[in-house]
Scaffold this active site. Structure first.
Site, PDB file in Angstrom:
ATOM      1  N   SER A  93     -27.226  36.252 -48.491  1.00 28.69           N
ATOM      2  CA  SER A  93     -26.406  36.161 -47.279  1.00 28.69           C
ATOM      3  C   SER A  93     -26.052  34.740 -46.858  1.00 28.69           C
ATOM      4  CB  SER A  93     -27.119  36.871 -46.128  1.00 28.69           C
ATOM      5  OG  SER A  93     -28.427  36.378 -45.996  1.00 28.69           O
ATOM      6  N   THR A 200     -27.469  35.565 -41.504  1.00 29.02           N
ATOM      7  CA  THR A 200     -26.941  34.213 -41.393  1.00 29.02           C
ATOM      8  C   THR A 200     -28.067  33.263 -41.096  1.00 29.02           C
ATOM      9  OG1 THR A 200     -24.770  34.853 -40.590  1.00 29.02           O
ATOM     10  CG2 THR A 200     -25.601  32.772 -39.780  1.00 29.02           C
ATOM     11  N   THR A 218     -23.242  31.025 -43.616  1.00 31.58           N
ATOM     12  CA  THR A 218     -23.343  32.428 -44.026  1.00 31.58           C
ATOM     13  C   THR A 218     -22.297  32.787 -45.063  1.00 31.58           C
ATOM     14  OG1 THR A 218     -23.485  34.690 -43.148  1.00 31.58           O
ATOM     15  CG2 THR A 218     -21.709  33.335 -42.282  1.00 31.58           C
ATOM     16  N   ARG A 228     -11.552  37.643 -44.007  1.00 33.27           N
ATOM     17  CA  ARG A 228     -12.276  37.926 -42.759  1.00 33.27           C
ATOM     18  C   ARG A 228     -13.183  36.737 -42.399  1.00 33.27           C
ATOM     19  NH1 ARG A 228     -17.979  38.088 -41.252  1.00 33.27           N
ATOM     20  NH2 ARG A 228     -18.226  39.553 -39.557  1.00 33.27           N
ATOM     21  N   THR A 251     -26.973  35.773 -35.180  1.00 34.24           N
ATOM     22  CA  THR A 251     -26.874  36.448 -36.465  1.00 34.24           C
ATOM     23  C   THR A 251     -26.669  37.933 -36.189  1.00 34.24           C
ATOM     24  OG1 THR A 251     -28.014  36.961 -38.551  1.00 34.24           O
ATOM     25  CG2 THR A 251     -29.412  36.609 -36.634  1.00 34.24           C
ATOM     26  N   GLY A 252     -25.994  38.602 -37.100  1.00 35.70           N
ATOM     27  CA  GLY A 252     -25.682  40.007 -36.878  1.00 35.70           C
ATOM     28  C   GLY A 252     -24.203  40.230 -37.106  1.00 35.70           C
TER      29      GLY A 252
HETATM   30  C1  SD4 Z   1     -21.010  37.397 -39.787  1.00 34.35           C
HETATM   31  N1  SD4 Z   1     -22.777  36.895 -38.234  1.00 34.35           N
HETATM   32  O1  SD4 Z   1     -20.321  36.959 -40.680  1.00 34.35           O
HETATM   33  C2  SD4 Z   1     -22.397  36.830 -39.606  1.00 34.35           C
HETATM   34  C3  SD4 Z   1     -23.297  37.548 -40.528  1.00 34.35           C
HETATM   35  C4  SD4 Z   1     -24.683  37.747 -40.061  1.00 34.35           C
HETATM   36  O2  SD4 Z   1     -26.561  39.071 -39.956  1.00 34.35           O
HETATM   37  O3  SD4 Z   1     -25.237  37.014 -39.364  1.00 34.35           O
HETATM   38  N2  SD4 Z   1     -25.323  38.816 -40.390  1.00 34.35           N
HETATM   39  O4  SD4 Z   1     -20.667  38.324 -39.056  1.00 34.35           O
END
Ligand code: SD4
Length: 351
Positions: A93, A200, A218, A228, A251-252
Site C-alpha cells: 500500500s 497509507t 500511498t 483517481r 488513512t482509510g
Molecule cells: C487513499 N487514504 O488513497 C488513501 C489510502 C489509505 O487506508 O489510506 N488506505 O484513499
C-alpha cells in the site's frame, strides 16, 4: 483561562458531546465512553515525538529519529522515515510494491509539509518512481507550486533524476491478473468495481526544537480507476501541519476524508483546546453525523500537538498506529468508534 482549566473544561465539553452521541447512536462501541476516552489520553512529551499510521510506521518512526540523531533536519527526518517504507516492495500500500490501479499500473500519491514557513509539496498519480515523498519535497523546495500530478509530475521527477522502479511488481501483477479475470467487463471509462485493501503511511513529527513536520505516502485504493487521486496528497485532507497548534494525518478511504477536509478540521479542533485524541474522535463523529453512510466509512486519523500529546481514532476497531520518542518506540491500538472490525494489516474494505 489557565491551560489546565481550559483543558478540563474542553474535556468536560468533549465528554458531554460523547455522552450525547452515545444516547443518539446506541451502536457506538464502548471505546468512546467517557471513561475509556479519558483513560487513554496521552500526556505531554518533550520532542522528538513521531507518530505514524499502522504498525509498518514503526520502522519509519525509528528511521525518522535516527535521521535527527545524525544531524538531519525535521524535514530530512520525515522524508527519510517515509522513504524507508516506500522502499519496502513487500508493502502492498506504499511505494512501488503497492496494489496497482484497474489497468495494472501502480499510481503513487504523496505530500510533505513543514510547520516553519507553512510550506507544502505534493505529487499525485506518479508512475514508476520509487520515492514520491522526495519528489513532493522537491516540488515544495524548487517550484512556486504546491502540487504536480501525472505526466507533469513525472517529467519533473525525470528532470531531477529521481530513482525509477517497476510500474508494478511481479507479485502484484499476478494478483491483478487474477482480480481482473474475476471482474465483469469494464464499463465506459474502464470502471471496474474497485477491490481489496489499501493503507497509507502518514507520519507526523514534533522535532526537538518544537517545530512540526509531516508527510504522507500511498499507492492508494487498490484497483482504483486510472487517474483517481485520494486524500493523501491533498493538503488539509490526508495531512495538515500548523506550527501554532499541531498536525494530523489520515488513512482509510480517501473519498470519505477529502470531502470533509478532515486533517485540517482535526488541527482546528486542537486549536480550540481539544486533546489530539479528542479532536480525532470528534471529527469522526461529525463526519458520521453528516454522512449518509454514518460510521460505515473506514477512516482513521492520527494527531499530535505542540506539547507532544498525541492520539488516534478510527471508525472501526483494529486501527493501529506507531509512536516513538527518545526513550520508546511502540505500536498502539487506536480508539474505535464502532465495533466493526477493520481487518488484518489495516485492511480497509472499500465499499
Ligand atoms: C487513499 N487514504 O488513497 C488513501 C489510502 C489509505 O487506508 O489510506 N488506505 O484513499
Amino acid at each position: 483561562m489557565p491551560t489546565t482549566s481550559r483543558l478540563a473544561s474542553s474535556r468536560r465539553e468533549f465528554l458531554r458531546q460523547t455522552a450525547t452521541a452515545a444516547v443518539a447512536a446506541p451502536a457506538l462501541f464502548h471505546a468512546v465512553s467517557a471513561e475509556t476516552a479519558t483513560g487513554i489520553l496521552s500526556g505531554p512529551q518533550k520532542g522528538p515525538v513521531v507518530i505514524s499510521t499502522w504498525p509498518f510506521g514503526k520502522p519509519s518512526n525509528e528511521q525518522t529519529l535516527k535521521t535527527l540523531r545524525e544531524g538531519g533536519s525535521g524535514l530530512d527526518a520525515v522524508e527519510q522515515g517515509i522513504r524507508l517504507t516506500e522502499s519496502d516492495l513487500s508493502n502492498p500500500s506504499v511505494g512501488l510494491g503497492g496494489i496497482p490501479n484497474s489497468e495494472g499500473i501502480v499510481q503513487l500519491d504523496a505530500c510533505i509539509m513543514t510547520g516553519p514557513g507553512h510550506r507544502a509539496g505534493s505529487v499525485a498519480a506518479v508512475i514508476g518512481y520509487q520515492h514520491p515523498i522526495s519528489i513532493a519535497r522537491k516540488v515544495m523546495e524548487t517550484t512556486k507550486h504546491v502540487m504536480l500530478v501525472g505526466e507533469g509530475a513525472m517529467r519533473f521527477a525525470q528532470e531531477h533524476g529521481f530513482e525509477k522502479g517497476p510500474e508494478v511488481t511481479d507479485g502484484q501483477r499476478e494478483a491483478w491478473k487474477k482480480w481482473r479475470s474475476e471482474q465483469p467487463k469494464p464499463t465506459v471509462g474502464g470502471a471496474r468495481p474497485p477491490a481489496p485493501n489499501h493503507d497509507t503511511l502518514a507520519l507526523l513529527l514534533l522535532a526537538p526544537d518544537g517545530n512540526l513536520y509531516g508527510g504522507c505516502s500511498t499507492s492508494g485504493w487498490g484497483y482504483k480507476l486510472p487517474g483517481r487521486v485520494g486524500d493523501s496528497p491533498i493538503i488539509g485532507s490526508g495531512l495538515y501541519v500548523d506550527n501554532e497548534v499541531g498536525a494530523a494525518g489520515a488513512t482509510g478511504i480517501g473519498e470519505n476524508v477529502m470531502r470533509y477536509c478532515a486533517s485540517f478540521l482535526i488541527v482546528e479542533l486542537m486549536r480550540q483546546g481539544r486533546h489530539p485524541q479528542e479532536a480525532c474522535i470528534e471529527v469522526i463523529q461529525r463526519i458520521a453525523r453528516q454522512d449518509p453512510k454514518g460510521f460505515d466509512l473506514s477512516i482513521n486519523f492520527i494527531a499530535i500537538d505542540r506539547q507532544g500529546r498525541y492520539g488516534a481514532a478510527g471508525t472501526g476497531t483494529g486501527f493501529q498506529y506507531a509512536v516513538a520518542a527518545s526513550d520508546f518506540s511502540r505500536v498502539e491500538q487506536s480508539v474505535g468508534l464502532t465495533s466493526a472490525p477493520i481487518g488484518p494489516v489495516g485492511g480497509n474494505r472499500p465499499k
